[in-house]
Design an enzyme around this catalytic site. Structure first.
Site, short mmCIF file in Angstrom:
data_model
loop_
_atom_site.label_atom_id
_atom_site.label_comp_id
_atom_site.label_asym_id
_atom_site.label_seq_id
_atom_site.Cartn_x
_atom_site.Cartn_y
_atom_site.Cartn_z
N TYR A 51 0.82 -1.21 0.00
CA TYR A 51 0.00 0.00 0.00
C TYR A 51 0.86 1.26 0.00
CZ TYR A 51 -3.82 -3.07 1.68
OH TYR A 51 -4.75 -4.06 1.85
N HIS A 109 0.03 -11.59 2.61
CA HIS A 109 -1.01 -10.84 1.89
C HIS A 109 -1.83 -11.74 0.96
CE1 HIS A 109 -1.87 -6.50 0.34
NE2 HIS A 109 -2.97 -7.20 0.48
#
Length: 280
Positions: A51, A109
């Site tokens: 991110y 993730h």
């Protein structure tokens, strides 16, 4: 924070029942947006190396004046770092970017099964926890087969599985699997994307009934399914509203009505964890 607003993980640690997502929240503007959420009451802050928001999260924590011990900080392992030594180094790098001594929760993730290195990644997370870099470890976007494999090989069950869950994609089977294994389910994109789910008549009608907005109804639906929604919003008003969901209860039938909004094509961007390949 009130204990009735916390989930207890299978390792004994706690997490707030609603978290703030920081996808696409970056830079100094991102710091201000995260600070606003902290002032609204958020303490679970969810970021990821991918991110590019770890720096903003760490800076917002430092500027907030709130003790570090009151925060629950999550970040995630990108696919390019699934090998054991690489994973440990990027966990350390995340701590440096955040300016923190430890992480409250660290997740793989994506499983990326075509690469088939997620077991090695999980072994690295187990080691990171032993070293005190991380308090709780978990996964994101793992299906039952991925969970079964890492648990069978390592004997360690994730504390959390963060999955795509929203009214068009309720994931009943996977949520049941997580619960069976004692894993807390987190939901990313818990409101869906765009306004379609927020405009569904059944949700609009419930919002009118309970004097809430449609986002609050969906978030309450998550909580009553024992799911922890991680919701991204930069609006201070929405940030406050998203935490104001503990003063009403949907009926079982109303929960089912929302769950029945499921669509066969409900997955966002068609990101199937059994096929999805992360860039990099």
């Amino acid at each position: 924070m009130n204990l009735d607003r916390l989930y207890e993980l299978n390792d004994g640690h706690l997490l707030p029942k609603v978290g703030l997502g920081t996808y696409q929240i970056r830079g100094y503007q991102g710091v201000d947006q995260i600070l606003s959420s902290i002032q609204s009451g958020y303490r679970l802050l969810d970021t990821s190396t991918n991110y590019d928001s770890e720096g903003a999260v760490g800076e917002a924590i430092r500027r907030s004046g709130v003790p570090r011990s009151e925060f629950y900080v999550t970040t995630k392992l990108p696919g390019q770092y699934h090998h054991f030594d690489d994973a440990l180094q990027i966990i350390e790098e995340s701590l440096l970017r955040l300016g923190l001594d430890y992480l409250d929760l660290y997740l793989i993730h994506w499983p990326l099964p075509k690469r088939d290195t997620y077991v090695e990644a999980w072994q690295a997370l187990i080691e990171a926890k032993k070293r005190g870099l991380v308090r709780s470890i978990g996964v994101s976007n793992f299906e039952k087969e991925h969970l079964d494999k890492i648990i069978a090989i390592t004997g360690v069950t994730p504390a959390v599985n963060q999955n795509e869950i929203h009214p068009y994609w309720p994931q009943e089977s996977l949520v049941a699997t997580n619960q069976e294994y004692g894993i807390v389910t987190e939901a990313w994109s818990p409101l869906g994307r765009g306004s379609s789910e927020l405009s569904e008549p059944v949700i609009v009608n419930l919002a009118e009934k309970y004097g809430k907005d449609t986002g609050q109804i969906i978030l309450k639906w998550h909580l009553q399914r024992h799911i922890l929604p991680v919701v991204r919003t930069i609006s201070p008003q929405h940030q406050r509203n998203n935490l104001d969901i503990f003063d009403f209860t949907l009926t079982e039938d109303e929960v089912s009505q929302i769950t029945n909004l499921e669509r066969a094509d409900g997955r966002i961007d068609d990101q199937d964890p059994k096929e999805y390949e992360e860039f990099g």
